[in-house]
Design an enzyme around this catalytic site. Structure first.
Site, PDB file in Angstrom:
ATOM      1  N   HIS A 122       0.645  -1.255   0.062  1.00  0.00           N
ATOM      2  CA  HIS A 122      -0.017  -0.132   0.133  1.00  0.00           C
ATOM      3  C   HIS A 122       0.981   1.274  -0.070  1.00  0.00           C
ATOM      4  CE1 HIS A 122       0.475   0.622   4.300  1.00  0.00           C
ATOM      5  NE2 HIS A 122       0.568  -0.523   4.456  1.00  0.00           N
ATOM      6  N   ASP A 153      -0.647   4.443   1.189  1.00  0.00           N
ATOM      7  CA  ASP A 153      -0.723   5.211   2.091  1.00  0.00           C
ATOM      8  C   ASP A 153      -0.048   5.322   3.452  1.00  0.00           C
ATOM      9  OD1 ASP A 153      -2.352   2.887   2.453  1.00  0.00           O
ATOM     10  OD2 ASP A 153      -3.841   3.815   3.455  1.00  0.00           O
ATOM     11  N   ASP A 204       6.173   0.580   7.251  1.00  0.00           N
ATOM     12  CA  ASP A 204       4.785   0.472   7.093  1.00  0.00           C
ATOM     13  C   ASP A 204       4.361   1.309   5.790  1.00  0.00           C
ATOM     14  OD1 ASP A 204       1.896  -0.572   6.990  1.00  0.00           O
ATOM     15  OD2 ASP A 204       1.785   0.702   8.931  1.00  0.00           O
ATOM     16  N   GLU A 245      -5.325   1.333   2.145  1.00  0.00           N
ATOM     17  CA  GLU A 245      -4.883   0.405   3.325  1.00  0.00           C
ATOM     18  C   GLU A 245      -4.920   0.556   4.708  1.00  0.00           C
ATOM     19  OE1 GLU A 245      -2.995  -2.785   5.796  1.00  0.00           O
ATOM     20  OE2 GLU A 245      -2.681  -0.881   5.577  1.00  0.00           O
ATOM     21  N   GLU A 246      -4.767   2.043   4.916  1.00  0.00           N
ATOM     22  CA  GLU A 246      -4.892   2.165   6.629  1.00  0.00           C
ATOM     23  C   GLU A 246      -6.044   2.786   6.912  1.00  0.00           C
ATOM     24  OE1 GLU A 246      -2.506   1.503   8.444  1.00  0.00           O
ATOM     25  OE2 GLU A 246      -0.492   1.695   7.289  1.00  0.00           O
TER      26      GLU A 246
END
Length: 437
Positions: A84, A86, A116, A150-151
């Site tokens: 991802h 974001d 991340d 995704e977050e």
């Protein structure tokens, strides 16, 4: 030994990680994010390597990138490689360096997304570009997806791709993404590399209590705040029963063998005590969980509101959703309603598959002193949404980390950072795995 990524790939993974960090893709939820600049950056790096990217949006600015590298064996199932774009918010005042500087200092890349998961996005780009220079083709098709959102809910990202663009993932049987193959130091000299083969399900809940509004000085036995407080206290204090999934059972068995302990799964608490700090790899995935996280009630101190709301972060094990629902019904009681604010499935992947064995072998080749074990993630990833397409998901973002580096604390934490050498290790291991996958 098979050919390894060239020096340019090792340089590029650092540059790409830093560049992507500098592109602020903060996802504050509620649609407040814009991944397009990062998506365009990734797409351009793919195009330079002769890989044709497709940019897709459900919502303007919430951009996803999908591409495919054709393999040599058309009969082999394709592999999805996804990350991802974001990141979660970061308050600059709390950081040693600015969270969107991408600064490289003393052999470490700093910034939000360093772990991340812009590091993995950079690894993917670096490996594929090295293959283009070297003329490498994988055995099976590899589908690359850089996703938005995704977050938060993934509605603009992997959910949108799975629901509206399934044809782009035709033939994909397995997927690889974040949170696995990192170094865990046990404090006694052992280096453990957990590979994710499962995820707990997501059950973010909204609780609503209703009562009789009134003056704060009057007796009120129908107080919504009181009802809500009682319910979330029951939820927060509830002790969920032990449930061993196949992945966690395999993790405990392999860890017990590593430590020379009898793998007595009838007394897991005693086994965890013997594992010491390593127990942290499994303790959050032994049970369902529900943690109250947000409260919203009232508007004036002398007014009893007619409604009170709370939010709860719930997670359930593979096979544990019915138990989770039944337990919440009981804990909330008759005076509080609950509903899913966001709900996604739990995942279970086989640890005896050829793909898991190849991931294990790739790590062991470059970290022969390490011990690879399966584990289940306590949280979730885009693998949940891609599972709608029948894609089995694994967590595999290889990083060789020094002792004292708290990998878990880097996720959504202050001073997120990743060592340059860890990125180099990741490129080498990812390259080896993908060549054999």
């Amino acid at each position: 030994m098979a050919e390894q990524p060239d020096g340019q790939a090792l340089d590029e993974v650092v540059t790409f990680t830093s560049d992507l960090i500098r592109i602020d893709t903060t996802n504050r939820g509620g649609g407040d994010c814009r991944e397009r600049p990062a998506a365009e950056y990734a797409a351009a790096r793919l195009a330079e390597a002769g890989i044709e990217p497709t940019l897709l949006e459900r919502t303007k600015g919430r951009t996803n990138v999908v591409a495919r590298v054709e393999g040599t064996d058309p009969s082999a199932g394709a592999l999805l490689l996804h990350g991802h774009l974001d990141v979660v918010p970061a308050a600059a005042a709390d950081w040693t360096v600015h969270p969107f500087s991408g600064e490289i200092r003393d052999g470490v890349v700093w910034g939000r997304g360093a772990v991340d998961m812009k590091n993995m996005d950079a690894m993917i780009l670096a490996v594929l570009r090295a293959w283009a220079r070297q003329g490498v083709r994988p055995r099976r098709d590899i589908v690359i997806a850089f996703t938005a959102d995704e977050e938060a809910s993934a509605e603009d990202g992997s959910g949108f791709l799975a629901d509206e663009h399934a044809a782009l993932f035709e033939g994909c049987t397995e997927g690889v993404s974040e949170s696995g193959a990192f170094t865990f130091h046990d404090g006694a000299g052992r280096q453990i590399y957990p590979l994710s083969a499962g995820e707990r399900g997501t059950a973010w809940l909204k609780l609503t209590a209703r009562g009789r509004a009134g003056h704060g000085s009057k007796v009120n036995k129908d107080n919504a705040v009181t009802r809500l407080a009682a319910a979330i206290t029951r939820i927060g204090e509830h002790e969920w029963p032990l449930r061993l999934t196949p992945t966690v059972r395999a993790a405990l068995t392999e860890l017990a063998e590593l430590y020379g302990i009898e793998p007595d799964l009838t007394d897991v608490d005693r086994l965890l005590d013997k594992l010491g700090p390593t127990a942290g790899l499994v303790e959050s995935t032994l049970r369902n969980s529900a943690n109250p996280t947000m409260l919203d009630a009232g508007y004036k101190i002398n007014v009893i509101p007619g409604e009170a709301v709370a939010h709860v972060d719930g997670r359930y094990l593979p096979g544990g959703e019915d138990e989770f629902r039944d337990t919440l019904d009981r804990l909330t009681g008759p005076d509080v309603d609950w509903e899913f604010h966001h709900h996604e499935v739990a995942l279970q992947a086989p640890v005896d598959s050829a793909t898991f064995a190849r991931m294990r072998a790739a790590v062991e080749e470059f970290a022969p002193e390490g011990h690879v074990v399966p584990y289940c993630m306590s949280g979730g990833t885009d693998a949940k949404q891609f599972s709608r397409l029948g894609i089995t998901g694994y967590g595999f973002t290889p990083l060789k980390l020094p002792e004292g580096y708290d990998y878990g604390a880097m996720f959504h934490g202050v001073d997120e950072r990743v060592p340059v050498e860890a990125l180099h290790f990741g490129v080498r291991v990812l390259d080896r795995f993908l060549r054999t996958a």
